[in-house]
Design a protein around this motif. Structure first.
Motif, PDB file in Angstrom:
ATOM      1  N   THR A   1       0.834  -1.205   0.000  1.00  0.00           N
ATOM      2  CA  THR A   1       0.000   0.000   0.000  1.00  0.00           C
ATOM      3  C   THR A   1       0.864   1.248   0.000  1.00  0.00           C
ATOM      4  O   THR A   1       2.032   1.231   0.430  1.00  0.00           O
TER       5      THR A   1
ATOM      6  N   ASN B   1       0.506   5.189   1.489  1.00  0.00           N
ATOM      7  CA  ASN B   1      -0.304   5.836   2.515  1.00  0.00           C
ATOM      8  C   ASN B   1       0.160   7.261   2.766  1.00  0.00           C
ATOM      9  O   ASN B   1       1.301   7.638   2.479  1.00  0.00           O
ATOM     10  N   THR B   2      -0.773   8.012   3.337  1.00  0.00           N
ATOM     11  CA  THR B   2      -0.456   9.351   3.810  1.00  0.00           C
ATOM     12  C   THR B   2      -0.957   9.492   5.237  1.00  0.00           C
ATOM     13  O   THR B   2      -2.009   8.930   5.587  1.00  0.00           O
ATOM     14  N   GLU B   3      -0.222  10.223   6.082  1.00  0.00           N
ATOM     15  CA  GLU B   3      -0.560  10.349   7.500  1.00  0.00           C
ATOM     16  C   GLU B   3      -0.275  11.760   7.979  1.00  0.00           C
ATOM     17  O   GLU B   3       0.759  12.349   7.651  1.00  0.00           O
TER      18      GLU B   3
ATOM     19  N   GLU C   1       3.944   0.830   2.784  1.00  0.00           N
ATOM     20  CA  GLU C   1       3.816  -0.214   3.803  1.00  0.00           C
ATOM     21  C   GLU C   1       3.611  -1.567   3.128  1.00  0.00           C
ATOM     22  O   GLU C   1       2.753  -1.710   2.256  1.00  0.00           O
TER      23      GLU C   1
ATOM     24  N   GLN D   1       7.416  -0.430   7.165  1.00  0.00           N
ATOM     25  CA  GLN D   1       7.119   0.892   6.626  1.00  0.00           C
ATOM     26  C   GLN D   1       8.395   1.597   6.180  1.00  0.00           C
ATOM     27  O   GLN D   1       9.461   1.433   6.787  1.00  0.00           O
TER      28      GLN D   1
ATOM     29  N   SER E   1      -8.526  -0.347   0.167  1.00  0.00           N
ATOM     30  CA  SER E   1      -8.449   1.080   0.477  1.00  0.00           C
ATOM     31  C   SER E   1      -8.895   1.282   1.921  1.00  0.00           C
ATOM     32  O   SER E   1      -9.815   0.616   2.384  1.00  0.00           O
ATOM     33  N   THR E   2      -8.232   2.206   2.636  1.00  0.00           N
ATOM     34  CA  THR E   2      -8.548   2.458   4.040  1.00  0.00           C
ATOM     35  C   THR E   2      -8.523   3.955   4.330  1.00  0.00           C
ATOM     36  O   THR E   2      -7.800   4.723   3.685  1.00  0.00           O
TER      37      THR E   2
ATOM     38  N   ARG F   1      -5.207   9.061   8.638  1.00  0.00           N
ATOM     39  CA  ARG F   1      -4.414   8.172   7.787  1.00  0.00           C
ATOM     40  C   ARG F   1      -5.304   7.632   6.665  1.00  0.00           C
ATOM     41  O   ARG F   1      -6.462   7.271   6.888  1.00  0.00           O
TER      42      ARG F   1
ATOM     43  N   GLY G   1      -4.961   5.227   2.734  1.00  0.00           N
ATOM     44  CA  GLY G   1      -4.071   4.450   1.883  1.00  0.00           C
ATOM     45  C   GLY G   1      -4.829   3.557   0.919  1.00  0.00           C
ATOM     46  O   GLY G   1      -5.995   3.215   1.145  1.00  0.00           O
TER      47      GLY G   1
END
Length: 514
Positions: free
Chosen positions: A159, A161-163, A178, A203, A486-487, A505, A507
């Motif tokens: 995945t 991701n952005t946080e 990740e 990560q 997707s999350t 978060r 992703g």
């Protein structure tokens, strides 16, 4: 647990079994008798035809001659009236045997075959495909990889991701990749079973700044079918993770929190005493903490948090019915820290006690789980540390209101020790609800909501905290071996004193499974 105790409900089942057996025998005998009747009729018809032909020939050849005296008494021929009746019966039997109906519908040959065989015949491949009900892609299990008497089912998820994290007036954002890996190894034995599950995450930041959080976990469960009514379990596991910045024992302003290693092991035995169910269990755990790294490059030793805990648990349940089992449970535990005193001079080893009563429910796919209320307490060797006690409410329920929808409710009350100077710990009340819904045959959505209350004793220097979490995810099953995921998640931590913190978060990725 062991096999359920037979009750009076077996009596009607036996009666039904006898009725089915009598019916089956009747179905077997009736077609045979019917077939024999047809055969007899055919034979009679043949004889009648022969006799009729002979009589007609005799009548034609000797129409003007009288029969000899007494000759008719010993002759094997019949009168014309009897001949006509038998001929009609024969014609009816022949017409029946020449009926266009299939033979199976007349003689019941298929019924005879299925009834007489102990194992019914294997259907042809085309029949199997026609009768097999199509399985949902989202619930279909991958074939796995055979390894001797085991089956391995691995998966890899990648995945992006952005946080975004905000703590008081400080805000950090990062983008990261990740990689999640998981596997399940299951034995294929005729007796006993070994199941090993593992999952890990790695990560790598690709933009911004923020702490990477690797993790790895593996658990094994060996089920031993000792007797018909006795089942044993031997368990073991390893868990590695990096302590979260929001953890109450985390180091403030550290660039990298402590890495935690947890080793677990245990054994349990369950026995069915008829209407009573008994369980005895022993659990051991070992926690090891690494040094934390500060922003100035120095490290802080966390070795004074290393500890070993052992717990003994016993449960007795009473079976009101297979679906409803009330129970009582008691536990006692002992915790020993490697260092007699921590960095602040406190002796944190101690004892814990707990008891609860509840009910276990098993209504099949609709509802299963348990609910219990009780009391727990923890004492410490150092008299300066206050004992912690609390009423407990625990629940673990799986509910399926409609087909394709599952609701998982988990409620836990526990006592968590602390390593802060002068603090003995806090009571954690955690509620988590997970809802899975199948939107389409190959599309599943998941919604998770939770709240955790960290309740510190009165007079504590640390204020109470409440953590709220919410997330949603979508899984699209492209095929049996590939998923699109997707999350989107959010976490908020509020404090009676001090600044709140929050985290966003999101992703997307692909999951490859075998």
């Amino acid at each position: 647990m062991g096999q359920g105790k037979q009750t009076s409900s077996v009596t009607p089942l036996r009666a039904m079994s006898r009725a089915v057996s009598i019916t089956a025998i009747g179905l077997l005998l009736v077609p045979s008798a019917f077939a024999q009747q047809i055969t007899s009729q055919q034979q009679s018809a043949g004889t009648a035809n022969s006799r009729t032909t002979a009589t007609s020939a005799t009548q034609r050849s000797g129409a003007g001659n009288a029969a000899p005296d007494g000759g008719g008494a010993g002759d094997d021929t019949t009168t014309p009236a009897n001949t006509s009746a038998q001929a009609q019966d024969a014609d009816s039997a022949i017409a029946l045997t020449r009926s266009p109906l299939p033979d199976d519908e007349i003689t019941g040959s298929i019924l005879d075959e299925d009834m007489r065989r102990l194992n019914t015949r294997e259907p042809r491949l085309d029949e199997t495909q026609a009768r097999k009900v199509s399985e949902s892609v989202s619930t279909e299990q991958t074939p796995g990889i055979p390894l001797g008497s085991f089956v391995l089912r691995p998966s890899v998820t990648q995945t992006i991701n952005t946080e975004t994290t905000k703590d008081g007036g400080t805000k950090k954002s990062r983008g990261f990749l990740e990689t999640d890996m998981g596997a399940t190894l299951t034995s294929d034995w005729s007796r006993h079973q070994l199941t090993v599950t593992s999952e890990g995450a790695w990560q790598q930041n690709i933009s911004g700044e923020g702490e990477e959080q690797p993790s790895f976990k593996i658990d094994g469960d060996l089920r031993l079918d000792l007797t018909r009514d006795t089942v044993g379990h031997i368990t073991g596991g390893y868990n590695f993770y990096r302590e979260d910045t929001d953890d109450p024992d985390a180091i403030t302003n550290a660039d990298q929190q402590s890495d935690v290693q947890e080793f677990t092991g245990g054994a349990s035995i369950e026995h069915d005493f008829g209407i009573l169910r008994g369980t005895a269990a022993l659990a051991l755990s070992r926690s090891i903490y690494s040094d934390a790294e500060l922003s100035n490059g120095t490290t802080v030793s966390m070795s004074d948090r290393n500890e070993t805990t052992g717990t003994v648990r016993g449960r007795i349940g009473y079976e009101l019915s297979p679906a409803l089992i009330p129970f009582i449970e008691a536990s006692i535990g002992k915790t020993n820290y490697d260092e007699r005193t921590d960095s602040s001079g406190y002796r944190r080893s101690g004892d814990s006690y707990g008891g609860k009563g509840g009910v276990q429910v098993d209504m099949g796919e609709k509802l299963k789980g348990e609910v219990a209320v009780g009391y727990a307490t923890a004492d410490f060797d150092d008299s300066r540390l206050k004992s912690i006690d609390t009423a407990t409410l625990d629940a673990s329920l799986l509910w399926s209101p409609i087909r394709g929808t599952n609701v998982n409710l988990d409620l836990q009350t526990s006592i968590q020790p602390s390593t802060a100077a002068g603090e003995s710990g806090y009571v954690s009340h955690q509620l988590t609800t997970t809802v899975d819904h199948q939107l389409r045959d190959n599309l599943v959505t998941t919604v998770i909501g939770g709240v955790t209350l960290r309740d510190y004793p009165s007079g504590s220097t640390i204020s109470d905290e409440t953590v709220y979490t919410a997330s949603t995810g979508l899984i699209w099953n492209i095929n049996r071996y590939l998923d699109f995921t997707s999350t989107l998640g959010y976490e908020l931590t509020t404090r009676k004193e001090g600044d709140d913190s929050q985290q966003w978060r999101a992703g997307v990725g692909l999951k490859l499974k075998r």
